[in-house]
Write an enzyme that holds these catalytic residues in place. Structure first.
Site, PDB file in Angstrom:
ATOM      1  N   ASN A 202       0.804  -1.223   0.000  1.00 25.59           N
ATOM      2  CA  ASN A 202       0.000   0.000   0.000  1.00 25.59           C
ATOM      3  C   ASN A 202       0.840   1.279   0.000  1.00 25.59           C
ATOM      4  OD1 ASN A 202      -2.500   1.720   0.918  1.00 25.59           O
ATOM      5  ND2 ASN A 202      -0.972   2.002   2.554  1.00 25.59           N
TER       6      ASN A 202
ATOM      7  N   TYR B 217      13.218  16.062 -15.318  1.00 26.95           N
ATOM      8  CA  TYR B 217      12.328  15.400 -14.359  1.00 26.95           C
ATOM      9  C   TYR B 217      11.006  16.144 -14.267  1.00 26.95           C
ATOM     10  CZ  TYR B 217      10.564  13.739  -9.813  1.00 26.95           C
ATOM     11  OH  TYR B 217       9.802  13.212  -8.813  1.00 26.95           O
TER      12      TYR B 217
END
Length: 341
Positions: free
Chosen positions: A114, A215
């Site tokens: 998770n 990026y």
């Protein structure tokens, strides 16, 4: 199709856990990314109310893990709750956590990967891997590989229905980027057209090495979420014969602490991505369907769920050749030994 065809975006995790309490009772479940007021905590809380045997909660901060564990013992005192410190951005931490988990339980019925991170600033893991790819995928790839003996042992438990499950929490954001095999680290290397962000994404929302921007946060996040789905494809191919089923789930749009590392302009982009924002309980419903719906044991043609139902994904997230290529890269980046060490 899942067991309940009319479940959807407003279905709660509590409702799902109640429906599948027979699949939860007596199981050993590991959840990563558990802290107060998180989806990890909400997942653990929904499961704890239905008498699992053990809940193994893993996250970076012991004090936060202890807070969640203490809360669970107030309403589920018979559940064994184990807290494991785990920093997915450090492979040494992942290996240490795997050893501790193996000394805590002798099998795992359900692994729920998770935990996640999203950050506007390019950062790296302890091994020098771009942080989102390195944490959201590589860390979980290594953890899952190290724990596979426990998961196989879970598949061999003499219980019906067989519930050996791996759930990778992904995102609809996977559509933003395929795996950038030529520049997964966002260092400005040229990538071929098939590894570029989706054509429908505006130019200002893409990396542009030529202008000094190699990026971009959401391209990196999209790559990591595509990796979660391709990892799931590979797990089913490699371990389906062991009685293990893996699913990738999109939890929906939920405001959580995940966005804490986003710049204001990036946060505004997130704010405009949904017309329905789930609460925490609704946000864990799909994860719990993937983990405990016994009907999904027979599903072999799809791996992705959203709003509690199986859905298809675009080609870059389901191509078996890409899944195998990612697996090999992941093994290379984690030394590929698959052993407790």
């Amino acid at each position: 199709m899942a067991t309940v065809p009319d479940w959807g975006e407003k279905t709660s995790g509590s409702e799902v856990a109640e429906r599948f309490q027979g699949s939860i009772r007596g199981r050993n479940v590991l959840i990563t990314g558990v802290s107060p007021n998180s989806l990890g905590e909400s997942t653990a809380a929904a499961i704890a109310r239905h008498e699992p045997n053990s809940l193994v909660l893993a996250s970076r901060t012991k004090a936060k893990l202890d807070e969640v564990a203490n809360s669970i013992t107030q309403y589920a005192p018979r559940v064994r709750v184990h807290c494991i410190e785990l920093d997915l951005s450090s492979q040494a931490s992942v290996r240490k956590a795997a050893v501790q988990i193996a000394s805590t339980v002798d099998h795992l019925d359900v692994l729920i990967n998770n935990a996640a991170v999203v950050t506007s600033e390019r950062k790296e893991t302890a091994e020098g891997i771009e942080l989102q790819f390195g944490t959201n995928h590589i860390g979980h790839h290594l953890l899952t590989s190290l724990l596979m003996p426990l998961i196989i042992a879970g598949a061999n438990q003499p219980r019906e229905p067989s519930m050996a499950r791996i759930v990778n929490v992904t995102s609809q954001g996977y559509r933003l980027s395929p795996i950038r095999f030529h520049d997964y680290n966002f260092q400005g290397s040229e990538v071929p057209p098939e590894e570029q962000p989706a054509e429908w994404i505006p130019a200002h929302m893409k990396p542009d090495p030529a202008s000094g921007k190699p990026y971009y946060v959401f391209t990196a996040y999209g790559q990591s979420k595509t990796a979660n789905i391709l990892h799931t494809v590979s797990l089913n191919k490699k371990y389906g014969g062991e009685g293990i089923r893996a699913f990738a789930v999109h939890p929906g749009s939920i405001w959580t602490d995940l966005s804490r590392n986003l710049a204001p302009d990036d946060l505004k982009i997130i704010e405009g991505t949904s017309t329905f924002w789930k609460n925490q309980d609704q946000g864990v419903a799909t994860t719990l369907v993937a983990a405990f719906d016994p009907k999904l044991a027979g599903v072999t043609d799809r791996v992705y769920l959203s709003d509690c139902q199986l859905e298809d994904v675009v080609d870059h997230a389901k191509d078996p050749a890409l899944a195998e290529r990612l697996w090999l890269l992941s093994e290379q980046l984690t030394a590929g030994d698959g052993q407790y060490s």
